[in-house]
Enzyme design. Structure first.
Site, PDB file in Angstrom:
ATOM      1  N   SER A 153       0.664  -1.096   0.235  1.00 20.68           N
ATOM      2  CA  SER A 153       0.017  -0.111  -0.007  1.00 20.68           C
ATOM      3  C   SER A 153       0.752   1.271   0.047  1.00 20.68           C
ATOM      4  CB  SER A 153      -1.082  -0.092   1.057  1.00 20.68           C
ATOM      5  OG  SER A 153      -1.896   1.119   1.215  1.00 20.68           O
ATOM      6  N   SER A 154       0.733   2.210   0.664  1.00 22.22           N
ATOM      7  CA  SER A 154       1.332   3.372   0.805  1.00 22.22           C
ATOM      8  C   SER A 154       1.057   4.558   2.223  1.00 22.22           C
ATOM      9  CB  SER A 154       0.804   4.203  -0.417  1.00 22.22           C
ATOM     10  OG  SER A 154       1.552   5.669  -0.196  1.00 22.22           O
TER      11      SER A 154
END
Length: 278
Positions: A153-154
């Site tokens: 993800s981030s």
């Protein structure tokens, strides 16, 4: 000490792993670390030349054990490519233990007044839809071996941003997908976790600059901004640091962890904009 180091180097020994987006950047680093730690790895990517180069690096990292690796080219947005990734992995290695859903795209023109439907669909289809349906393909094989999934993800999923809006939206979606799948797949004894890195200089941001020199300048400026907002000060996150987190989550050492979205960001996600620099 030597014994402990040896165990660490064999953290994924015998595991069969798929890494998408493995032809460059973070995916390549994850695949190489998996190779070093004893895993058999299917590398997936869109660019055949870069994918073969990454494959070569993995073989070298394994000490020349070429039979432990497979390259499958294709775009994860394509249903036939997703099916091929899983089928060819099981055909070659006989099983699947770990799926790392790393492939992703970004675009600078995703503000509310600049985004097109084409750009919106490109980001959401790659970062969310393809992840969902690749996992769907993999679940029967992961369940057979009590395997696990790690989604890349981030940090941007945790903070409002402007004008880049669609990419953070997509990552917020995969964070919640991670939690939902942890519940949904728990009865099958499949663990599902994510890592949330802060800014890393990789090809995913190539759309943000017209050439390599401009891209290097873009990264340098962005990193200065990010580092100023994290408790660890001058230390920037590296591809290897993220790969370490993924390797841990993929290993049996994390056997009681599921539904976790792990920040790999030097504390940036909780420090706000006023980190203590005294």
């Amino acid at each position: 000490m030597a014994s402990r180091r040896s165990e660490h180097n064999e953290q994924l020994k015998g595991k069969v792993c798929v890494v998408t987006g493995a032809s460059s950047g973070l995916g390549e680093s994850i695949a190489i670390m998996f190779a070093q730690r004893g895993a058999s790895v299917t590398l997936c990517g869109r660019n055949e030349d870069r994918l073969q180069a990454s494959l070569t690096l993995c073989v070298q990292a394994s000490g020349g054990q070429a039979d432990r690796f497979l390259a499958v080219s294709g775009d994860v947005v394509d249903p036939s490519a997703r099916k091929s990734i899983v089928e060819k992995t099981v055909e070659k290695f006989g099983r699947l233990d770990v799926l790392v859903a790393n492939a992703g795209v970004n675009d600078p023109k995703t503000g509310i007044l600049t985004a097109s439907e084409e750009t919106f669909d490109k980001i959401m289809n790659t970062n969310v839809k393809a992840v969902f349906f690749l996992i769907q393909e993999a679940v029967p094989h992961l369940a057979a071996n009590k395997g696990n999934i790690v989604v890349v993800s981030s940090m941007s999923s945790r903070a409002a941003s402007s004008p880049n809006i669609v990419y953070p939206m997509s990552k917020a979606a995969v964070d919640h997908l991670t939690r939902c799948l942890a519940v949904d797949l728990g009865p099958r004894e499949i663990r599902v976790n994510a890592v949330n890195p802060s800014l890393i200089p990789t090809r995913i941001r190539r759309e943000f600059a017209p050439d390599e020199e401009s891209l290097d300048k873009h990264f340098a400026e962005a990193l200065v901004t990010e580092i100023a907002k994290q408790p660890l000060g001058s230390v920037g996150v590296t591809k290897e640091a993220v790969a370490e987190a993924v390797s841990f989550l993929a290993s049996d050492a994390a056997s009681f962890l599921t539904g976790l979205c792990m920040p790999v960001d030097g504390g940036r996600s909780f420090a706000g904009t006023f980190g203590n620099k005294s």
